[in-house]
Design a protein around this motif. Sequence first.
Motif, short mmCIF file in Angstrom:
data_model
loop_
_atom_site.label_atom_id
_atom_site.label_comp_id
_atom_site.label_asym_id
_atom_site.label_seq_id
_atom_site.Cartn_x
_atom_site.Cartn_y
_atom_site.Cartn_z
N TRP A 1 6.89 -10.83 -28.75
CA TRP A 1 8.20 -11.42 -29.04
C TRP A 1 8.83 -11.99 -27.78
CZ3 TRP A 1 12.52 -9.60 -26.59
CH2 TRP A 1 12.42 -8.35 -26.00
N TRP A 2 8.53 -11.40 -26.63
CA TRP A 2 9.10 -11.88 -25.36
C TRP A 2 8.70 -13.33 -25.12
CZ3 TRP A 2 12.80 -10.13 -22.34
CH2 TRP A 2 12.92 -10.60 -21.03
N GLU A 3 7.49 -13.68 -25.51
CA GLU A 3 7.01 -15.05 -25.32
C GLU A 3 7.61 -16.01 -26.33
OE1 GLU A 3 5.25 -15.82 -22.68
OE2 GLU A 3 5.21 -13.71 -22.11
N GLN A 4 8.21 -15.48 -27.39
CA GLN A 4 8.77 -16.31 -28.45
C GLN A 4 10.23 -16.69 -28.20
OE1 GLN A 4 7.11 -17.45 -31.27
NE2 GLN A 4 5.29 -16.71 -30.25
N ILE A 5 10.90 -15.98 -27.30
CA ILE A 5 12.31 -16.27 -27.06
C ILE A 5 12.46 -17.26 -25.91
CG2 ILE A 5 13.06 -14.05 -28.01
CD1 ILE A 5 13.45 -13.03 -25.18
N SER A 6 13.64 -17.86 -25.83
CA SER A 6 13.88 -18.88 -24.80
C SER A 6 14.05 -18.25 -23.43
CB SER A 6 15.13 -19.69 -25.16
OG SER A 6 16.29 -18.87 -25.01
N ALA A 7 13.94 -19.07 -22.41
CA ALA A 7 14.14 -18.61 -21.03
C ALA A 7 15.56 -18.08 -20.86
CB ALA A 7 13.86 -19.75 -20.05
N GLU A 8 16.52 -18.70 -21.53
CA GLU A 8 17.91 -18.26 -21.45
C GLU A 8 18.06 -16.86 -22.04
OE1 GLU A 8 22.35 -19.52 -23.08
OE2 GLU A 8 20.69 -20.90 -23.34
N GLU A 9 17.42 -16.62 -23.19
CA GLU A 9 17.49 -15.30 -23.81
C GLU A 9 16.83 -14.24 -22.93
OE1 GLU A 9 17.43 -16.23 -28.56
OE2 GLU A 9 15.63 -16.73 -27.39
#
Length: 69
Positions: free
Chosen positions: A37-45
């Motif tokens: 999931w970490w790879e699925q969220i944006s850099a901002e998140e």
Amino acid sequence: MDIQTEKLRLIEWLAGLNDPKILEEFINLKNKKDVDWWEQISAEERSEIEQGLQQADKGEVREKYKKWL
């Protein structure tokens, strides 16, 4: 189609499988589907989460919300 029945049939077939190439294909398919999931969220998140963790480590979160704790 009953999905539970199909799963059991697939498990039985897979258990009897002796072809390492086919087994490797299944492993590759599984690995493609197992997405972090970490790879699925944006850099901002990710940045916000990391900032929140740093604040928690420093005790800043507890201080900020102490009136509710």
